[in-house]
Design a protein around this motif. Structure first.
Motif, PDB file in Angstrom:
ATOM      1  N   UNK A 105       0.819  -1.214   0.000  1.00  0.00           N
ATOM      2  CA  UNK A 105       0.000   0.000   0.000  1.00  0.00           C
ATOM      3  C   UNK A 105       0.852   1.263   0.000  1.00  0.00           C
ATOM      4  N   UNK A 106       1.968   1.206   0.724  1.00  0.00           N
ATOM      5  CA  UNK A 106       2.837   2.378   0.833  1.00  0.00           C
ATOM      6  C   UNK A 106       3.789   2.503  -0.356  1.00  0.00           C
ATOM      7  N   UNK A 107       3.895   1.447  -1.160  1.00  0.00           N
ATOM      8  CA  UNK A 107       4.876   1.464  -2.231  1.00  0.00           C
ATOM      9  C   UNK A 107       6.287   1.499  -1.682  1.00  0.00           C
ATOM     10  N   UNK A 108       6.471   0.888  -0.497  1.00  0.00           N
ATOM     11  CA  UNK A 108       7.767   0.906   0.187  1.00  0.00           C
ATOM     12  C   UNK A 108       8.550  -0.347  -0.169  1.00  0.00           C
ATOM     13  N   UNK A 109       9.848  -0.210  -0.382  1.00  0.00           N
ATOM     14  CA  UNK A 109      10.672  -1.343  -0.783  1.00  0.00           C
ATOM     15  C   UNK A 109      11.024  -2.237   0.409  1.00  0.00           C
TER      16      UNK A 109
END
Length: 215
Positions: free
Chosen positions: A195-199
């Motif tokens: 959801x956060x587009x965090x790696x």
């Protein structure tokens, strides 16, 4: 055994850390390096579970190592920054570059070994004091425009999990704290990152700091 590499330009520091970790039953120092290039070579040779990394070194420094590891395959080991430099900007730069934890060199053996175990278990170690420093450093920089909408897509449970991630809890510890199955926590973490587009978990914490939900 948790296999560790120590990266520091000071020989006495490396030897001191090795001697301390030799006192533990489940952690083994399998290699050392005194600069960034040597660090990458040692990581390639020994395939450690955790890297202890100083930030200020001659030639290629710790931030360079973190960025080089980030560009490699996904199986790069987690990095625990261990330094004497208590600097907000360095903390933020290290976390942005992919560090999974940050401790100062005056840390106790008990806290250092706990941090190593947390990272080896797939967790992050961002203590409340370091979170405060990150928050101050983040606020001095312009936040990403899409951070707030991304945070708003998180469920209440995912925010709970994210707060515990920011405090350095491993998936197992989060499961115990929230009375959930560890597999459920892993699912929450995966969904939260998506959801956060965090790696990774550290990048998710930085996005949360931008959105001021960890105050």
């Amino acid at each position: 055994m948790i296999r560790v590499i120590v990266v520091d330009d000071q020989t006495l520091v490396r030897q001191g850390i090795r001697s301390l970790l030799d006192l533990t039953d489940d952690i083994e120092v399998v290699g050392e390096a005194d600069d960034g290039m040597a660090a990458l070579a040692a990581i390639e040779e020994h395939a450690p579970d955790v890297v202890l990394l100083d930030l200020r070194m001659p030639r290629h420094d710790g931030i360079w190592v973190l960025r080089a590891l980030r560009e490699r395959a996904d199986d790069s080991p987690p990095v625990l920054v261990l330094t004497t430099f208590d600097n907000d900007t360095l903390v933020l730069d290290a976390m942005r570059a992919g560090a999974c934890g940050y401790l100062l060199k005056d840390v106790t053996l008990e806290r250092l070994t706990r941090a190593i175990r947390v990272l080896a278990d797939g967790g992050t170690l961002i203590s409340p004091s370091i979170t405060d420093r990150l928050l101050r450093a983040v606020r001095r920089r312009r936040p990403a425009d899409d951070d707030l909408p991304a945070i708003q897509r998180l469920t209440e449970r995912e925010v709970e999990v994210l707060r515990l991630v920011a405090e350095g809890y491993s998936n197992r510890e989060i499961a115990q704290a929230l009375f959930l199955a560890e597999g459920t926590v892993k699912n929450h973490v995966s969904t939260m990152l998506l959801k956060l587009g965090a790696r990774d978990r550290t990048n998710a914490v930085l996005r949360a700091l931008h959105a001021n939900i960890l105050d």
